[in-house]
Design a protein around this motif. Sequence first.
Motif, PDB file in Angstrom:
ATOM      1  N   LEU A  10       0.872  -1.172   0.000  1.00  0.00           N
ATOM      2  CA  LEU A  10       0.000   0.000   0.000  1.00  0.00           C
ATOM      3  C   LEU A  10       0.912   1.226   0.000  1.00  0.00           C
ATOM      4  N   VAL A  11       0.800   2.058  -1.042  1.00  0.00           N
ATOM      5  CA  VAL A  11       1.739   3.169  -1.186  1.00  0.00           C
ATOM      6  C   VAL A  11       1.083   4.533  -1.012  1.00  0.00           C
ATOM      7  N   SER A  12      -0.251   4.583  -0.939  1.00  0.00           N
ATOM      8  CA  SER A  12      -0.928   5.858  -0.706  1.00  0.00           C
ATOM      9  C   SER A  12      -2.302   5.607  -0.111  1.00  0.00           C
ATOM     10  N   ARG A  13      -2.833   6.608   0.583  1.00  0.00           N
ATOM     11  CA  ARG A  13      -4.159   6.519   1.176  1.00  0.00           C
ATOM     12  C   ARG A  13      -5.210   6.937   0.145  1.00  0.00           C
ATOM     13  N   PRO A  14      -6.342   6.248   0.080  1.00  0.00           N
ATOM     14  CA  PRO A  14      -7.395   6.668  -0.849  1.00  0.00           C
ATOM     15  C   PRO A  14      -7.986   8.017  -0.447  1.00  0.00           C
ATOM     16  N   GLU A  15      -8.300   8.803  -1.442  1.00  0.00           N
ATOM     17  CA  GLU A  15      -9.081  10.033  -1.234  1.00  0.00           C
ATOM     18  C   GLU A  15     -10.421   9.793  -1.900  1.00  0.00           C
ATOM     19  N   GLY A  16     -11.411   9.389  -1.101  1.00  0.00           N
ATOM     20  CA  GLY A  16     -12.667   8.917  -1.661  1.00  0.00           C
ATOM     21  C   GLY A  16     -12.550   7.437  -1.972  1.00  0.00           C
ATOM     22  N   ALA A  17     -12.929   7.054  -3.178  1.00  0.00           N
ATOM     23  CA  ALA A  17     -12.876   5.643  -3.554  1.00  0.00           C
ATOM     24  C   ALA A  17     -11.434   5.167  -3.714  1.00  0.00           C
ATOM     25  N   ALA A  18     -11.176   3.937  -3.281  1.00  0.00           N
ATOM     26  CA  ALA A  18      -9.853   3.345  -3.467  1.00  0.00           C
ATOM     27  C   ALA A  18      -9.617   3.062  -4.946  1.00  0.00           C
ATOM     28  N   MET A 246     -20.102  -2.185   7.457  1.00  0.00           N
ATOM     29  CA  MET A 246     -20.868  -1.040   6.950  1.00  0.00           C
ATOM     30  C   MET A 246     -20.264  -0.619   5.613  1.00  0.00           C
ATOM     31  N   ILE A 247     -20.263  -1.546   4.678  1.00  0.00           N
ATOM     32  CA  ILE A 247     -19.520  -1.337   3.440  1.00  0.00           C
ATOM     33  C   ILE A 247     -20.039  -0.148   2.634  1.00  0.00           C
ATOM     34  N   ALA A 248     -21.297   0.230   2.835  1.00  0.00           N
ATOM     35  CA  ALA A 248     -21.850   1.369   2.100  1.00  0.00           C
ATOM     36  C   ALA A 248     -21.145   2.671   2.456  1.00  0.00           C
ATOM     37  N   ASN A 249     -20.475   2.702   3.615  1.00  0.00           N
ATOM     38  CA  ASN A 249     -19.809   3.929   4.059  1.00  0.00           C
ATOM     39  C   ASN A 249     -18.305   3.926   3.783  1.00  0.00           C
ATOM     40  N   TYR A 250     -17.766   2.850   3.252  1.00  0.00           N
ATOM     41  CA  TYR A 250     -16.313   2.729   3.201  1.00  0.00           C
ATOM     42  C   TYR A 250     -15.661   3.704   2.242  1.00  0.00           C
ATOM     43  N   LEU A 316     -10.898  -4.192  -5.452  1.00  0.00           N
ATOM     44  CA  LEU A 316     -11.793  -3.070  -5.761  1.00  0.00           C
ATOM     45  C   LEU A 316     -13.113  -3.570  -6.331  1.00  0.00           C
ATOM     46  N   GLY A 317     -13.063  -4.628  -7.142  1.00  0.00           N
ATOM     47  CA  GLY A 317     -14.291  -5.206  -7.672  1.00  0.00           C
ATOM     48  C   GLY A 317     -15.162  -5.784  -6.572  1.00  0.00           C
ATOM     49  N   MET A 318     -14.536  -6.403  -5.578  1.00  0.00           N
ATOM     50  CA  MET A 318     -15.286  -6.956  -4.452  1.00  0.00           C
ATOM     51  C   MET A 318     -16.023  -5.859  -3.694  1.00  0.00           C
ATOM     52  N   LEU A 319     -15.370  -4.702  -3.517  1.00  0.00           N
ATOM     53  CA  LEU A 319     -16.015  -3.593  -2.811  1.00  0.00           C
ATOM     54  C   LEU A 319     -17.242  -3.091  -3.568  1.00  0.00           C
TER      55      LEU A 319
END
Length: 332
Positions: A10-18, A246-250, A316-319
């Motif tokens: 993992l090289v960066s934090r997501p901003e919004g969607a991963a 609470m995957i809708a909020n991730y 990402l597809g799983m999310l």
Amino acid sequence: MTQNNRQILLVSRPEGAASVENFRLVETPLAPLGQGQLRVRNHFLSLDPYMRGRMNDSKSYAAPQPLDEVMIGGTVGEVVESLNPKFKAGDKVVGMLGWQDFGTSDGTGLHVVDTTHVPLSAYLGPVGMPGVTAWYGLNRIIAPKAGETVVVSAASGAVGSVVGQLAKRAGCRAVGIAGGPEKCRYVVETLGFDACVDYKAGHLYQDLKAATPNGVDGYFENVGGEVLDATLARMNAFGRIALCGMIANYDGKPLPLKYPGLMLTQRLLVQGFIVSEHLEVWPQALAELGALVAQKQLVYRETVAEGLESAPAAFLGMLKGQNFGKQLVKLI
């Protein structure tokens, strides 16, 4: 000749969607084992929704995934070299060795598993963390009684599919919520739920009301958002809700509850839980789940991506709900 290990960091934090840009595939040489260490050739990686929360640098139940380190995750594989007396070459093991071809460990957190009657990959699904999560939330929080109605969101997934089947074994009416007609057919026709509501059809509450004519006594929550709102509105007095995910909020802003007052007026028990904090139940849960899988009395399904390099896109597809059942990555 020194062998290389492929790893995904993992090289960066997501901003919004991963996105796939948050990850990087690297190769590093494998160092010789130290005393007490062992090396595992990972065969399967587990991809799970909780990993999305760990990508954020925010307050949670566990520390964030560090940047520029191997992405966290469950694994099953085979010991290929060992200087640890508790493990020998050829042992099949389950652990948390992360997104990489090889894992090096001192043995902490690794467990030898028997693949005589249970496939190796199942130790990342129904006979692993997802299965124990389902078992704990249902049996310890919802505590179902025969004749009650239990609703499960993400019902075709690795956790939800086990919840519904265990609820049926307890004599309950099991109602799933899933995305799309194909998944709903699978939930009813293959998993044996009594009904399944397609949340993508556009009339979630009305369909859930029709599927739960006697209301809802227990709810296993994997999703949150509008799914939680709709089910809250169907809860009976003294109902129990096991909050697992609470995957809708991730990937976005948290969605406020529309009807929080129902928790009071219906005198609901709402309990969040993290299954790794309840290690005392794992032996019993795994024994029961393993027996059911070995006897082919517990149905499960896997979506398998091929090769380590496919892990970020598969994750990402799983999310987004693109997987069917347990999402795995096959490495060998």
